[in-house]
Scaffold this motif. Structure first.
Motif, PDB file in Angstrom:
ATOM      1  N   LEU A 196       6.841   2.581  -2.371  1.00 31.48           N
ATOM      2  CA  LEU A 196       6.073   2.142  -3.619  1.00 31.48           C
ATOM      3  C   LEU A 196       5.061   1.751  -3.423  1.00 31.48           C
ATOM      4  N   LEU A 197       5.060   1.338  -1.696  1.00 31.72           N
ATOM      5  CA  LEU A 197       3.225   1.516  -1.157  1.00 31.72           C
ATOM      6  C   LEU A 197       2.898   2.175  -0.373  1.00 31.72           C
ATOM      7  N   ASN A 198       3.965   3.746   0.130  1.00 30.71           N
ATOM      8  CA  ASN A 198       3.080   4.766   0.036  1.00 30.71           C
ATOM      9  C   ASN A 198       2.407   4.911  -0.728  1.00 30.71           C
ATOM     10  N   GLN A 199       3.104   5.159  -2.370  1.00 31.32           N
ATOM     11  CA  GLN A 199       2.717   5.959  -3.427  1.00 31.32           C
ATOM     12  C   GLN A 199       1.499   5.203  -4.331  1.00 31.32           C
ATOM     13  N   GLN A 200       0.922   4.159  -3.297  1.00 26.17           N
ATOM     14  CA  GLN A 200      -0.668   2.803  -3.893  1.00 26.17           C
ATOM     15  C   GLN A 200      -1.558   2.981  -3.143  1.00 26.17           C
ATOM     16  N   ILE A 201      -1.826   3.026  -1.914  1.00 30.74           N
ATOM     17  CA  ILE A 201      -2.672   2.980  -0.866  1.00 30.74           C
ATOM     18  C   ILE A 201      -3.358   4.221  -1.185  1.00 30.74           C
ATOM     19  N   CYS A 202      -2.915   5.358  -1.521  1.00 34.11           N
ATOM     20  CA  CYS A 202      -4.870   6.310  -2.143  1.00 34.11           C
ATOM     21  C   CYS A 202      -4.909   6.433  -3.145  1.00 34.11           C
ATOM     22  N   PRO A 203      -4.501   5.942  -3.826  1.00 31.48           N
ATOM     23  CA  PRO A 203      -5.146   5.132  -5.352  1.00 31.48           C
ATOM     24  C   PRO A 203      -6.522   4.465  -4.748  1.00 31.48           C
ATOM     25  N   VAL A 204      -5.713   3.723  -4.630  1.00 31.28           N
ATOM     26  CA  VAL A 204      -6.774   1.797  -4.389  1.00 31.28           C
ATOM     27  C   VAL A 204      -7.726   2.654  -3.562  1.00 31.28           C
ATOM     28  N   LEU A 205      -7.407   3.186  -2.548  1.00 25.43           N
ATOM     29  CA  LEU A 205      -8.838   4.099  -2.218  1.00 25.43           C
ATOM     30  C   LEU A 205      -9.825   5.095  -2.348  1.00 25.43           C
ATOM     31  N   PHE A 206      -9.198   5.530  -3.390  1.00 23.52           N
ATOM     32  CA  PHE A 206      -9.811   6.370  -4.167  1.00 23.52           C
ATOM     33  C   PHE A 206     -10.832   5.792  -5.017  1.00 23.52           C
ATOM     34  N   HIS A 207      -9.990   4.987  -5.652  1.00 22.92           N
ATOM     35  CA  HIS A 207     -11.190   4.834  -6.165  1.00 22.92           C
ATOM     36  C   HIS A 207     -12.462   3.589  -5.714  1.00 22.92           C
ATOM     37  N   ALA A 208     -11.866   3.051  -4.291  1.00 29.71           N
ATOM     38  CA  ALA A 208     -13.019   2.035  -3.511  1.00 29.71           C
ATOM     39  C   ALA A 208     -14.088   3.786  -3.432  1.00 29.71           C
ATOM     40  N   GLY A 209     -13.448   4.769  -3.293  1.00 32.10           N
ATOM     41  CA  GLY A 209     -14.503   5.530  -2.605  1.00 32.10           C
ATOM     42  C   GLY A 209     -15.483   6.028  -4.042  1.00 32.10           C
ATOM     43  N   MET A 210     -14.235   6.639  -5.363  1.00 31.83           N
ATOM     44  CA  MET A 210     -15.352   6.981  -6.091  1.00 31.83           C
ATOM     45  C   MET A 210     -16.446   6.370  -7.366  1.00 31.83           C
TER      46      MET A 210
END
Length: 497
Positions: A179-193
């Motif tokens: 689950l952690l692997n699945q959550q890191i990138c969506p959070v960082l995507f939101h932070a960037g965009m």
């Protein structure tokens, strides 16, 4: 024939390409400072990760893992670098995440619960921000690519059922790791965009400077990224506020940025300053009127002593308030050379007496040519200018004889400008003009260098405010479109290993 046509169109486009009036270069020297602030922001964003509850059964044991929160990011190795042609890349390797969660275990009628501290080890994150120019001319993060993986999880269980948890730990930590692997990138995507773009929204693009003029800092093209720096070309043009579509053809020398020793370099061409002078002229602001008490006392005494001895005045007007009017006759022009920066001004000067309820009595009218030296300084994010009168000449546009008659007034009028007018001009220019940097970032240790046709300012950067503080202040009320997905494309999320 098709090749010839393509070449012709390319040459035609190049011939009409707009020359920037302002350029900014951010060098790799700035990236360590940016990385430190960025990692603090990244850690805070990772702490927002929400992992669904883990429930399961193993034999007669029922377990529930809930309230999973990331508490800290511990770094072993991290690097922020430019990647040609338009990306900024953050690479984190072999990091660890502190994690805290609530455990619950049920076995027949026996229950156990409490909080557990765990860690995610071997965390690798690579996030690339693609930078581009949006339709309004502002730099934006137009895309975010991300790969993230967690190699292993470790949780130290204790209590009465420690042995049981050790048996179940493989199932629990494997599920949490997935689950952690699945959550890191969506959070960082939101932070960037979303969040970083809200920070970039604080960069001025087309704003008012005062009640007379505005400035256009729109990007002319996408940022250019090399391995050692990021270059941005801005229009760098002032305009009168009442003529929003006004523009001046840029025929100045294009600024050149070659240095990379400092964190940031800013360059301004003569066009940048000429559009400011032209805009103030078009707006009718290059006019100074001083009457009565507005005329400095020393200047009043100087002018009365200079004129009243040679002009016969009636007793009814001799003690009337003095009136001084300077009106610039044509847009001033700026010249930048390695030896310094000068501003050339031609203005009409009218000196008169203004008796109450009576026609004014004109004492003198003349044309003034002046050359001002301009010293540029950068404080915080404001470009400031200190003006000093260097050369001064007065003459009559009526006849040579009148010009000769004005020669004795040359010295008193020059003194008049120095003590009465220059302080007023410098009071206006001291406020400065904002440079296109995001809120919370300032320049320090500035150094100004003159070239032929442009100046450059080398400086270091300073975070006057943290990224989190600025983003929280400026983030949009609605972060995402309710009908749109808040997750990045599937290709940006690394699968669990």
């Amino acid at each position: 024939m098709a090749l010839f046509g393509a070449l012709f169109l390319a040459l035609l486009a190049g011939a009409y390409a707009e020359i920037p009036g302002c350029k900014i270069r951010i060098t790799s020297k700035a990236l360590e400072l940016v990385k430190q602030e960025g990692l603090r922001f990244l850690e805070q964003e990772l702490e927002t990760i929400t992992i669904p509850d883990l429930r399961g059964r193993e034999g007669q044991f029922f377990y529930n893992i809930s309230e999973v929160k990331v508490t800290e990011l511990q770094l072993t190795s991290s690097e922020l670098h430019f990647q040609p042609k338009q990306e900024l890349v953050l690479q984190i390797t072999n990091a660890s995440l502190g994690i805290r969660f609530q455990r619950q275990l049920l076995y027949w009628f026996f229950y156990d619960g409490g909080h557990i501290n765990a860690s995610a080890e071997g965390v690798s994150i690579r996030i690339a921000l693609h930078l581009s120019r949006d339709p309004t001319g502002r730099m934006k993060v137009s895309n975010v690519s991300c790969q993230a993986s967690v190699s292993r999880m470790h949780a130290a269980f204790g209590g009465t059922f420690r042995r049981v948890y050790e048996i179940l730990s493989t199932f629990i930590t494997s599920g949490m790791r997935f689950l952690l692997n699945q959550q890191i990138c969506p959070v960082l995507f939101h932070a960037g965009m979303v969040l970083l773009n809200s920070l970039l929204d604080t960069v001025p693009v087309r704003i008012s400077v005062d009640n007379f003029v505005g400035i256009d800092y729109s990007l002319l093209k996408d940022p250019a990224v090399s391995a050692s720096h990021l270059d941005m070309d801005f229009r760098g043009s002032f305009f009168p506020l009442d003529q929003g579509n006004w523009s001046l053809l840029n025929q100045a020398v294009e600024p050149q940025l070659l240095e990379e020793e400092r964190m940031v370099y800013v360059a301004f061409s003569e066009f940048f300053f000429d559009t400011a002078l032209e805009s103030y002229f078009q707006a009718g602001a290059l006019r100074l009127l001083l009457v009565g008490d507005k005329v400095p006392r020393d200047l009043d005494m100087l002018l009365r002593a200079s004129y009243f001895g040679s002009i016969v005045l009636s007793p009814a007007v001799i003690d009337s308030p003095l009136k001084l009017e300077l009106r610039v006759m044509a847009p001033p022009r700026c010249t930048i050379k390695p030896s310094g920066t000068t501003v050339s001004v031609t203005a009409s000067v009218i000196i008169a007496l203004a008796p109450p309820n009576q026609p004014e009595v004109q004492l003198s009218t003349m044309v003034m040519d002046a050359r001002l030296s301009a010293k540029m300084t950068l404080r915080g994010k404001a470009l400031r200018i200190q003006l000093d009168l260097r050369k001064f000449r007065i003459y009559s546009n009526q006849s040579t004889l009148e010009t000769l008659a004005l020669i004795p007034l040359q010295a008193p009028l020059k003194t008049m400008l120095q003590i009465g007018v220059m302080p007023l001009l410098n009071e206006r220019t001291r406020r400065g003009v904002q440079i296109p940097l995001p809120e919370g970032i300032d320049f320090v240790h500035e150094e100004v260098t003159n070239h032929v046709g442009f100046i450059t300012i080398g400086a270091d950067l300073h975070f006057a405010k943290g990224l989190r503080e600025v983003i929280e202040k400026n983030k949009p009320a609605v972060l995402t479109d309710p009908g749109a997905s808040s997750t990045p494309p599937p290709s940006t999320v690394a699968a669990a290993v």
